[in-house]
Design a protein around this motif. Structure first.
Motif, PDB file in Angstrom:
ATOM      1  N   LYS A 222       5.001 -14.432 -53.402  1.00  0.00           N
ATOM      2  CA  LYS A 222       6.002 -15.468 -53.646  1.00  0.00           C
ATOM      3  C   LYS A 222       7.433 -14.951 -53.506  1.00  0.00           C
ATOM      4  O   LYS A 222       8.269 -15.599 -52.874  1.00  0.00           O
ATOM      5  N   ASP A 223       7.721 -13.777 -54.064  1.00  0.00           N
ATOM      6  CA  ASP A 223       9.084 -13.244 -53.988  1.00  0.00           C
ATOM      7  C   ASP A 223       9.475 -12.864 -52.557  1.00  0.00           C
ATOM      8  O   ASP A 223      10.629 -13.012 -52.161  1.00  0.00           O
ATOM      9  N   VAL A 224       8.512 -12.404 -51.767  1.00  0.00           N
ATOM     10  CA  VAL A 224       8.781 -12.072 -50.364  1.00  0.00           C
ATOM     11  C   VAL A 224       9.055 -13.359 -49.584  1.00  0.00           C
ATOM     12  O   VAL A 224       9.981 -13.417 -48.776  1.00  0.00           O
ATOM     13  N   TRP A 225       8.266 -14.394 -49.859  1.00  0.00           N
ATOM     14  CA  TRP A 225       8.471 -15.681 -49.179  1.00  0.00           C
ATOM     15  C   TRP A 225       9.848 -16.238 -49.515  1.00  0.00           C
ATOM     16  O   TRP A 225      10.550 -16.736 -48.636  1.00  0.00           O
ATOM     17  N   LYS A 226      10.251 -16.130 -50.793  1.00  0.00           N
ATOM     18  CA  LYS A 226      11.569 -16.639 -51.194  1.00  0.00           C
ATOM     19  C   LYS A 226      12.686 -15.873 -50.473  1.00  0.00           C
ATOM     20  O   LYS A 226      13.661 -16.476 -50.026  1.00  0.00           O
ATOM     21  N   ALA A 227      12.547 -14.557 -50.361  1.00  0.00           N
ATOM     22  CA  ALA A 227      13.557 -13.753 -49.665  1.00  0.00           C
ATOM     23  C   ALA A 227      13.624 -14.145 -48.191  1.00  0.00           C
ATOM     24  O   ALA A 227      14.709 -14.249 -47.614  1.00  0.00           O
ATOM     25  N   LEU A 228      12.476 -14.381 -47.586  1.00  0.00           N
ATOM     26  CA  LEU A 228      12.436 -14.808 -46.187  1.00  0.00           C
ATOM     27  C   LEU A 228      13.065 -16.187 -46.032  1.00  0.00           C
ATOM     28  O   LEU A 228      13.819 -16.435 -45.094  1.00  0.00           O
ATOM     29  N   LYS A 229      12.781 -17.083 -46.952  1.00  0.00           N
ATOM     30  CA  LYS A 229      13.359 -18.428 -46.920  1.00  0.00           C
ATOM     31  C   LYS A 229      14.873 -18.352 -47.070  1.00  0.00           C
ATOM     32  O   LYS A 229      15.607 -19.070 -46.378  1.00  0.00           O
ATOM     33  N   ASP A 230      15.367 -17.473 -47.958  1.00  0.00           N
ATOM     34  CA  ASP A 230      16.805 -17.288 -48.124  1.00  0.00           C
ATOM     35  C   ASP A 230      17.443 -16.776 -46.827  1.00  0.00           C
ATOM     36  O   ASP A 230      18.531 -17.203 -46.449  1.00  0.00           O
ATOM     37  N   LEU A 231      16.756 -15.858 -46.152  1.00  0.00           N
ATOM     38  CA  LEU A 231      17.248 -15.340 -44.876  1.00  0.00           C
ATOM     39  C   LEU A 231      17.336 -16.474 -43.856  1.00  0.00           C
ATOM     40  O   LEU A 231      18.305 -16.568 -43.109  1.00  0.00           O
ATOM     41  N   CYS A 232      16.335 -17.345 -43.847  1.00  0.00           N
ATOM     42  CA  CYS A 232      16.339 -18.493 -42.925  1.00  0.00           C
ATOM     43  C   CYS A 232      17.524 -19.407 -43.198  1.00  0.00           C
ATOM     44  O   CYS A 232      18.178 -19.877 -42.268  1.00  0.00           O
ATOM     45  N   THR A 233      17.781 -19.657 -44.461  1.00  0.00           N
ATOM     46  CA  THR A 233      18.898 -20.523 -44.837  1.00  0.00           C
ATOM     47  C   THR A 233      20.221 -19.885 -44.441  1.00  0.00           C
ATOM     48  O   THR A 233      21.093 -20.541 -43.871  1.00  0.00           O
ATOM     49  N   GLU A 234      20.352 -18.587 -44.720  1.00  0.00           N
ATOM     50  CA  GLU A 234      21.583 -17.865 -44.403  1.00  0.00           C
ATOM     51  C   GLU A 234      21.857 -17.841 -42.906  1.00  0.00           C
ATOM     52  O   GLU A 234      22.984 -18.032 -42.466  1.00  0.00           O
ATOM     53  N   ARG A 235      20.819 -17.602 -42.110  1.00  0.00           N
ATOM     54  CA  ARG A 235      20.970 -17.483 -40.659  1.00  0.00           C
ATOM     55  C   ARG A 235      20.780 -18.817 -39.934  1.00  0.00           C
ATOM     56  O   ARG A 235      20.917 -18.883 -38.719  1.00  0.00           O
TER      57      ARG A 235
END
Length: 61
Positions: A13-26
C-alpha cells in the motif's frame, strides 16, 4: 481481465501511494511513472550500474 493491463501487480500500500504521488506530481499515468523509474534506475550518478549476474551469489575469498 481485458486488454493488456494488469489488474493487480502486487504492490504494498505505501509503495502504491508513493507511485500515485509521483503520477500526480509528474501528471502522468502509472505506466509512464514506472517507465520513468526504470529508465532512471539504469544510470546512477551518470554511470550505468554494474551487472546483476552475481546478485544472490556468495562473494569469493
Amino acid at each position: 481481465m481485458t486488454g493488456d493491463r494488469l489488474k493487480n501487480i502486487g504492490l504494498e500500500k505505501d509503495v502504491w501511494k508513493a507511485l500515485k504521488d509521483l503520477c500526480t506530481e509528474r501528471e502522468c499515468t502509472m505506466s509512464q511513472a514506472v517507465e520513468y523509474l526504470l529508465e532512471r534506475s539504469k544510470t546512477k550518478n551518470g554511470k550505468k550500474p554494474g551487472s546483476t549476474d552475481d546478485v544472490g551469489k556468495k562473494p569469493r575469498d
